[in-house]
Design an enzyme around this catalytic site. Structure first.
Site, mmCIF file in Angstrom:
data_model
loop_
_atom_site.group_PDB
_atom_site.id
_atom_site.type_symbol
_atom_site.label_atom_id
_atom_site.label_comp_id
_atom_site.label_asym_id
_atom_site.label_seq_id
_atom_site.Cartn_x
_atom_site.Cartn_y
_atom_site.Cartn_z
ATOM 1 C CE LYS A 1 38.136 40.822 32.982
ATOM 2 N NZ LYS A 1 37.576 39.469 33.056
ATOM 3 C CD GLN B 1 34.567 37.644 34.244
ATOM 4 O OE1 GLN B 1 35.027 38.523 33.511
ATOM 5 N NE2 GLN B 1 35.268 37.088 35.218
ATOM 6 C CG ASP C 1 40.176 35.104 29.162
ATOM 7 O OD1 ASP C 1 40.961 35.924 29.680
ATOM 8 O OD2 ASP C 1 39.029 34.894 29.595
#
Ligand code: NDP
Length: 300
Positions: free
Chosen positions: A54, A98, A121
């Protein structure tokens, strides 16, 4: 194989290119460089790989990447303090924690501490509610990538029958909401669904997000349907040598590709689109934060 292959890898590259062009314009015209902060708690090897890739892709499209690696025994209050700092930092436009987090940390509490406007997200309860009520939200990356591929392939999705297999908060439910937003007739199937093969056979669009290797055979697919395979399952591959593995989806690709009109492969389908959509969401969050026009085709 008769189905058209939906090449997620190539499509993801084109999305990243679009993002990069827009980022360059933001820098030139407004002096703004979007920033994405990724928080990793612990040393889960798979999570470390995701976070590295990422970070690399964030830099490749011209954005700033801020990595925060915390020890596995980090306390909840220390993690919440970091999130509060990132929320307040104007150089940070997107925040991603994460998952999964170590067991002693409350995931819901942590995710809901992120400023919803920076929640790239799309997991914050406010964004879930906005999406569910058809309002402008930050949309979870994996279903957003699926939607982009479906729109690219079909143009309009209006009136099509869509069956989403799986009802998780990160894939199944937001996927169903997005398809509803594009005026599909949506069915959500799950482990208690009766006559799943018949339900799937009614679908013009099948999105499989189950986590069971090759569970959906071609005999369940209506001729000409579009199949989006979200599943990522690692299975033994003795043909490659002892102890070797390979990735397969939730759909039996070989038999499904004989009946479907179009299908995504695993790997190379939904997976690459997920990271591309994370970058797209970071760009969208930056534009919204500065009250600038959002890039076309990169949001729901
Ligand atoms: P979850 O385990 O959270 O959800 C799985 C869903 O599948 C549940 O709703 C479950 O039903 C349903 N299910 C399980 N067994 C059956 C069955 N036999 N018949 C019908 N439905 C069933 O998984 P996720 O949504 O997080 O992920 C799904 C898959 O997608 C995984 O393979 C994951 O690795 C992959 N994934 C891929 C991503 C990408 O970037 N490509 C990103 C995220 C996930 P119930 O609710 O009744 O238990």
């Amino acid at each position: 194989m008769t189905a058209t292959l939906i090449d997620g890898k190539a499509f993801a590259a084109s999305v990243r290119e679009k993002v990069a062009v827009h980022v360059a314009r933001l820098k030139d015209e407004h002096g703004i460089t979007p920033g994405l902060a990724v928080v990793l708690v612990g040393e889960d090897p798979a999570s470390q790989v995701y976070v590295r890739s990422k970070g690399k892709m964030t830099n490749e499209v011209g954005m700033n990447s801020y990595e925060h690696k915390l020890a596995a025994d980090t306390s909840e209050s220390d993690l919440l303090d970091l999130i509060a700092k990132l929320n307040a930092d104007s150089n940070v436009n997107g925040i991603l924690v994460q998952l999964p987090l170590p067991d002693h940390l409350n995931e819901d509490l942590v995710i809901n501490a992120i400023d919803p406007a920076k929640d790239v997200d799309g997991f914050h309860i406010s964004n879930v509610g906005l999406l569910g009520t058809g309002q402008k939200a930050m949309v979870p990356c994996t279903p957003l990538g699926c939607l982009m591929m479906l729109r690219e392939h079909h143009g309009s999705l209006s009136g099509l029958n869509a069956v989403v297999i799986g009802r998780s908060n990160i894939v199944g439910k937001p996927m169903a909401n997005l398809l509803l937003g594009d005026s599909c007739t949506v069915t959500i199937a799950h482990s208690r669904t009766k006559d799943l093969p018949d339900v799937v056979r009614s679908a013009d669009i099948v999105v499989a997000a189950v986590g069971r290797p090759e569970m959906v055979p071609g005999s369940w697919i209506k001729e000409g349907a579009t199949v989006i395979d979200v599943g990522i399952n690692r299975v033994p591959a003795p043909e490659k040598g002892e102890g070797k593995t390979r990735l397969v989806g939730d759909v039996d690709f070989a038999s499904a590709a004989e009946v479907a009109g179009a299908i995504t492969p695993v790997p190379g389908g939904v997976g690459p689109m997920t990271i591309a959509c994370l970058l797209a969401n970071t760009l969208t969050a930056t534009c919204r934060a500065h009250d600038l026009a959002e890039p076309e085709g990169l949001t729901a």
